[in-house]
Design an enzyme around this catalytic site. Sequence first.
Site, mmCIF file in Angstrom:
data_model
loop_
_atom_site.group_PDB
_atom_site.id
_atom_site.type_symbol
_atom_site.label_atom_id
_atom_site.label_comp_id
_atom_site.label_asym_id
_atom_site.label_seq_id
_atom_site.Cartn_x
_atom_site.Cartn_y
_atom_site.Cartn_z
ATOM 1 N N ASP A 25 0.808 -1.219 0.000
ATOM 2 C CA ASP A 25 0.000 0.000 0.000
ATOM 3 C C ASP A 25 0.847 1.277 0.000
ATOM 4 O O ASP A 25 1.995 1.278 0.433
ATOM 5 C CB ASP A 25 -0.924 -0.020 1.227
ATOM 6 N N HIS A 42 2.575 3.178 -8.683
ATOM 7 C CA HIS A 42 2.415 1.741 -8.963
ATOM 8 C C HIS A 42 3.641 1.213 -9.707
ATOM 9 O O HIS A 42 4.157 0.139 -9.406
ATOM 10 C CB HIS A 42 1.162 1.481 -9.801
ATOM 11 N N LEU A 136 9.919 -21.101 -3.574
ATOM 12 C CA LEU A 136 8.955 -20.180 -2.972
ATOM 13 C C LEU A 136 7.580 -20.283 -3.623
ATOM 14 O O LEU A 136 7.463 -20.239 -4.847
ATOM 15 C CB LEU A 136 9.481 -18.740 -3.130
HETATM 16 C C1 IPE Z 1 -1.608 0.195 -3.320
HETATM 17 O O1 IPE Z 1 -1.370 1.557 -3.362
HETATM 18 C C2 IPE Z 1 -1.793 -0.415 -4.679
HETATM 19 C C3 IPE Z 1 -3.167 -0.870 -4.953
HETATM 20 C C4 IPE Z 1 -4.180 -0.774 -4.149
HETATM 21 C C5 IPE Z 1 -3.402 -1.477 -6.250
HETATM 22 P P1 IPE Z 1 -2.564 2.583 -3.420
HETATM 23 O O2 IPE Z 1 -2.923 2.838 -4.830
HETATM 24 O O3 IPE Z 1 -3.686 2.126 -2.550
HETATM 25 O O4 IPE Z 1 -1.888 3.880 -2.791
HETATM 26 P P2 IPE Z 1 -2.507 4.847 -1.730
HETATM 27 O O5 IPE Z 1 -2.919 3.992 -0.565
HETATM 28 O O6 IPE Z 1 -3.678 5.516 -2.370
HETATM 29 O O7 IPE Z 1 -1.411 5.785 -1.382
HETATM 30 C C1 IPE Z 2 -5.486 -2.643 -0.062
HETATM 31 O O1 IPE Z 2 -5.168 -1.313 -0.194
HETATM 32 C C2 IPE Z 2 -5.471 -3.330 -1.410
HETATM 33 C C3 IPE Z 2 -4.164 -3.494 -2.035
HETATM 34 C C4 IPE Z 2 -3.029 -3.111 -1.544
HETATM 35 C C5 IPE Z 2 -4.186 -4.175 -3.295
HETATM 36 P P1 IPE Z 2 -6.268 -0.186 -0.423
HETATM 37 O O2 IPE Z 2 -5.534 1.058 -0.631
HETATM 38 O O3 IPE Z 2 -7.207 -0.611 -1.484
HETATM 39 O O4 IPE Z 2 -7.035 -0.210 0.970
HETATM 40 P P2 IPE Z 2 -7.847 0.944 1.696
HETATM 41 O O5 IPE Z 2 -8.833 1.488 0.713
HETATM 42 O O6 IPE Z 2 -6.866 1.983 2.124
HETATM 43 O O7 IPE Z 2 -8.474 0.266 2.875
HETATM 44 MG MG MG Z 3 -4.106 2.363 -0.598
#
Ligand code: IPE
Ligand code: IPE
Ligand code: MG
Length: 244
Positions: A25, A42, A136
């Site tokens: 995240d 990403h 793994l």
């Molecule tokens: C995690 O990073 C990647 C996915 C959920 C695909 P985010 O895109 O959620 O990044 P933040 O949390 O908005 O910073």
């Molecule tokens: C969880 O992150 C999903 C992934 C990392 C793929 P999100 O960014 O979607 O979660 P929330 O919305 O902060 O809970």
């Molecule tokens: Mg996120």
Amino acid sequence: MVTEEELITQLNKSCLPRHVAIIMDGNGRWALARGLERIFGHQAGMESLREVVKLCVELGIQVLTVYAFSTENWKRSRLEVDFLMGLLIKYLYQEIDELCANKVKIKILGNFEKFTTEVQAAINMAIEKSQSNNGLNFNIALNYGGRFEIVEATKVMAQKVASGRLAIEEINEVLFADHLYTAGQPDPDLLIRPAGDFRVSNFLLWQIAYTEFWFTEVKWPDFRRIHFLQALIDFQNRERRFGG
Ligand code: IPE
Ligand code: IPE
Ligand code: MG
């Protein structure tokens, strides 16, 4: 700052977690903080993934599960979803040979039938090419939701009961776990969530009953080997009681 070498000496290689799960995240916030669009976060996060997979191979960890796309992530813009799918395709084709050379076996947790044929082709290629590997176990959670997984398992068991192939009395925790995507794998010992949020976001709800959680403010694109090692060391200093 502590170095990787120092962390390695602190690590007890004889009691590593068998299964590590990661909620990757903070990509969007990482990019926005740099004045970039979310998608660049990403992209940058792919390097973190490569490093972590490689380290798990080196350490001989049995299972690594990464949360790549949740059932709720479809709420994001079309552009972002498409970009994530493109990254997945690119990652799988680019990395498959090295993953196979390292005996990594890929498994998808989640329902990927909803994805485009292009995405499905990349996934099927990776599964097929890596299926006989015995190193793994690398689980990629894609269109994954813990609640969805539990409901699907329940439906399959209900079908078996309805058709007389299963007796209600036979349903227990072991059988239930056998109907999840992670069937046959140990539950995560350690769950890592970068980027400062303290929540589970529908990840592995059944499997994390006794998992140790490790949180860091570091966002996923900045997550490096030292962070993973730090998580392992902290994990090793915890006392797991399992209710006993
Ligand atoms: C995690 O990073 C990647 C996915 C959920 C695909 P985010 O895109 O959620 O990044 P933040 O949390 O908005 O910073
Ligand atoms: C969880 O992150 C999903 C992934 C990392 C793929 P999100 O960014 O979607 O979660 P929330 O919305 O902060 O809970
Ligand atoms: Mg996120």
